[in-house]
Design an enzyme around this catalytic site. Structure first.
Site, PDB file in Angstrom:
ATOM      1  N   LEU A  23      47.365  37.929  36.621  1.00 44.74           N
ATOM      2  CA  LEU A  23      47.776  36.674  37.237  1.00 44.74           C
ATOM      3  C   LEU A  23      46.689  36.237  38.208  1.00 44.74           C
ATOM      4  O   LEU A  23      46.099  37.066  38.903  1.00 44.74           O
ATOM      5  CB  LEU A  23      49.090  36.893  37.998  1.00 44.74           C
ATOM      6  CG  LEU A  23      50.256  37.406  37.157  1.00 44.74           C
ATOM      7  CD1 LEU A  23      51.333  37.999  38.050  1.00 44.74           C
ATOM      8  CD2 LEU A  23      50.817  36.283  36.315  1.00 44.74           C
ATOM      9  N   GLY A  72      43.192  42.777  40.390  1.00 41.16           N
ATOM     10  CA  GLY A  72      44.128  41.774  39.915  1.00 41.16           C
ATOM     11  C   GLY A  72      45.477  42.420  39.668  1.00 41.16           C
ATOM     12  O   GLY A  72      45.602  43.647  39.611  1.00 41.16           O
ATOM     13  N   TYR A  73      46.477  41.577  39.488  1.00 40.11           N
ATOM     14  CA  TYR A  73      47.847  42.052  39.329  1.00 40.11           C
ATOM     15  C   TYR A  73      48.421  41.607  37.991  1.00 40.11           C
ATOM     16  O   TYR A  73      48.424  40.422  37.677  1.00 40.11           O
ATOM     17  CB  TYR A  73      48.722  41.561  40.496  1.00 40.11           C
ATOM     18  CG  TYR A  73      48.332  42.255  41.768  1.00 40.11           C
ATOM     19  CD1 TYR A  73      48.975  43.421  42.153  1.00 40.11           C
ATOM     20  CD2 TYR A  73      47.274  41.802  42.538  1.00 40.11           C
ATOM     21  CE1 TYR A  73      48.591  44.100  43.294  1.00 40.11           C
ATOM     22  CE2 TYR A  73      46.882  42.478  43.683  1.00 40.11           C
ATOM     23  CZ  TYR A  73      47.543  43.620  44.051  1.00 40.11           C
ATOM     24  OH  TYR A  73      47.150  44.303  45.176  1.00 40.11           O
ATOM     25  N   LEU A  74      48.895  42.584  37.222  1.00 38.89           N
ATOM     26  CA  LEU A  74      49.589  42.314  35.967  1.00 38.89           C
ATOM     27  C   LEU A  74      51.056  41.985  36.241  1.00 38.89           C
ATOM     28  O   LEU A  74      51.700  41.307  35.457  1.00 38.89           O
ATOM     29  CB  LEU A  74      49.487  43.525  35.034  1.00 38.89           C
ATOM     30  CG  LEU A  74      48.065  43.850  34.572  1.00 38.89           C
ATOM     31  CD1 LEU A  74      48.008  45.238  33.966  1.00 38.89           C
ATOM     32  CD2 LEU A  74      47.582  42.801  33.579  1.00 38.89           C
TER      33      LEU A  74
END
Length: 146
Positions: A81, A29-31
């Site tokens: 996100l 996942g991407y912060l």
């Protein structure tokens, strides 16, 4: 500073499965997904990593990766996100190089990409039969945009 140089392609058939040495289950996942920087959390089998990448310049960009605890990764994935990507990565040796082939699941099911990391932009390599269209530099195929 670490420099990542990679070329990315779409995959046109599943012959890579017979060539693969090993595969890994990955959740990432991407912060942060800004063009200037991405911050990724990845769980690969039983290990976890935090990765910061800079803006792409052709096939190159700065990359910094750090191993983190599984507990921290699981908490950070909840902060990411949407969507958190799920994929199987196949490690495929081919003519002295290593190809990484990703089969995506969930909302990206059916997408299969192949990447090769290089030591320089000028490094030459052979293209396996399973490799199709070159999508290096196409932001639609950046993992952070999937």
């Amino acid at each position: 500073m670490a420099l990542e140089i990679e070329h990315k392609f779409l995959v046109k058939n599943n012959s890579y499965r017979q060539l693969a040495d090993v595969s890994h289950r990955i959740y990432q996942g991407y912060l942060c997904r800004e063009p200037e920087r991405t911050v990724r959390v990845r769980v690969k089998d039983q290990r976890a990593f935090l990765t910061v990448k800079g803006r792409n310049h052709g096939a190159s960009r700065e990359e910094f990766e750090y191993e983190i605890s599984m507990e921290d990764a699981e908490k950070m994935l909840l902060m990411c996100l949407p969507p958190v990507l799920e994929k199987t990565r196949y490690i495929v040796p081919y003519k002295g190089k290593i190809w990484e082939v990703d089969e995506f699941y969930g909302s990206r099911a059916g997408l299969v990409t192949a990447e090769i990391e290089l030591k320089s932009e000028e490094e030459e390599y052979d293209i396996p039969d399973f490799v199709g269209e070159d999508v290096t530099g196409d932001p639609r195929y950046y993992n952070s945009n999937l």
